[in-house]
Write a protein that holds these residues in place. Structure first.
Motif, PDB file in Angstrom:
ATOM      1  N   SER A 275       0.817  -1.221   0.000  1.00 38.36           N
ATOM      2  CA  SER A 275       0.000   0.000   0.000  1.00 38.36           C
ATOM      3  C   SER A 275       0.849   1.269   0.000  1.00 38.36           C
ATOM      4  O   SER A 275       0.344   2.346  -0.304  1.00 38.36           O
ATOM      5  CB  SER A 275      -0.967   0.005   1.186  1.00 38.36           C
TER       6      SER A 275
ATOM      7  N   PRO B  98       0.997   3.553  -7.465  1.00 41.93           N
ATOM      8  CA  PRO B  98      -0.024   2.719  -8.114  1.00 41.93           C
ATOM      9  C   PRO B  98       0.492   1.810  -9.226  1.00 41.93           C
ATOM     10  O   PRO B  98       0.095   0.657  -9.323  1.00 41.93           O
ATOM     11  CB  PRO B  98      -1.026   3.742  -8.662  1.00 41.93           C
TER      12      PRO B  98
ATOM     13  N   LEU C 203      -7.144   0.662   1.294  1.00 42.05           N
ATOM     14  CA  LEU C 203      -6.083   0.146   0.428  1.00 42.05           C
ATOM     15  C   LEU C 203      -5.418  -1.098   1.031  1.00 42.05           C
ATOM     16  O   LEU C 203      -5.376  -2.144   0.373  1.00 42.05           O
ATOM     17  CB  LEU C 203      -5.057   1.236   0.106  1.00 42.05           C
TER      18      LEU C 203
ATOM     19  N   SER D 136      -8.073  -3.996   1.004  1.00 38.52           N
ATOM     20  CA  SER D 136      -8.333  -4.623  -0.293  1.00 38.52           C
ATOM     21  C   SER D 136      -7.129  -5.442  -0.756  1.00 38.52           C
ATOM     22  O   SER D 136      -7.285  -6.531  -1.300  1.00 38.52           O
ATOM     23  CB  SER D 136      -8.700  -3.572  -1.334  1.00 38.52           C
TER      24      SER D 136
ATOM     25  N   THR E 144      -9.289   0.129  -7.739  1.00 35.57           N
ATOM     26  CA  THR E 144      -9.184   1.439  -7.111  1.00 35.57           C
ATOM     27  C   THR E 144      -9.995   2.394  -7.971  1.00 35.57           C
ATOM     28  O   THR E 144     -10.170   2.178  -9.174  1.00 35.57           O
ATOM     29  CB  THR E 144      -7.728   1.950  -7.029  1.00 35.57           C
TER      30      THR E 144
ATOM     31  N   HIS F  20     -10.918   5.429  -3.324  1.00 37.21           N
ATOM     32  CA  HIS F  20     -11.266   4.211  -2.598  1.00 37.21           C
ATOM     33  C   HIS F  20     -10.641   3.002  -3.285  1.00 37.21           C
ATOM     34  O   HIS F  20     -10.368   3.041  -4.490  1.00 37.21           O
ATOM     35  CB  HIS F  20     -12.789   4.037  -2.549  1.00 37.21           C
ATOM     36  N   ALA F  21     -10.391   1.962  -2.529  1.00 31.83           N
ATOM     37  CA  ALA F  21      -9.907   0.693  -3.065  1.00 31.83           C
ATOM     38  C   ALA F  21     -10.811  -0.405  -2.521  1.00 31.83           C
ATOM     39  O   ALA F  21     -11.235  -0.353  -1.364  1.00 31.83           O
ATOM     40  CB  ALA F  21      -8.460   0.452  -2.642  1.00 31.83           C
TER      41      ALA F  21
END
Length: 144
Positions: A32, A36, A79, A82, A100, A111-112
């Protein structure tokens, strides 16, 4: 004045699943912290050879991660939660769709979450509440 709140953590998670969730918690938190594109690259490698997760498998993994981590059970733990749920599914040989995105209605909130069978797992919102910006689907499947 503050409003007291309590986190609801699943209580009926089997010990073995909690143990697996503890095992994936540190890698999930480390993941996390990555940018990304690196998260996506790592997840693309990890998903190989896994069958698509069912909604039940994905919910069980999410519940286990929330049961062992207050951070993941909290409102800002989406994050690592998930990622942990996806990694826990992978330990069982399956892979949910890891997503995401952002809320569709203002104000903007990132949000994830994980999905199975095209539906968000245990998010408590309608299926179209979030829009995907990035998704890592099981191999051979494409995002809707």
């Amino acid at each position: 004045m503050t409003t007291p709140s309590a986190l609801e953590r699943p209580a009926d998670v089997p010990f073995v699943r909690k143990l697996g969730a503890r095992l994936v918690l540190i890698p999930a938190v480390v993941l996390s912290l990555l940018p990304p594109r690196r998260i996506r690259r790592v997840l693309n490698v990890l998903r190989r050879g896994a069958a698509p997760a069912t909604a039940t498998q994905a919910k069980n993994a999410r519940d286990a991660v929330c049961a062992v981590s207050l951070r993941c059970a909290g409102p800002r733990g989406c994050l690592p939660r998930s990622l942990g749920a996806a990694l826990l599914c992978r330990l069982g040989g399956t892979w949910p769709t890891w997503c995401t995105g952002a809320r569709v209605v203002p104000p903007f909130t990132a949000h994830a979450w994980i999905e199975a069978d095209g539906h968000p797992i245990d998010e408590g919102v309608p299926d179209d509440y979030f829009t995907r910006l990035m998704a890592v689907t099981p191999v051979g499947r494409h995002p809707r």
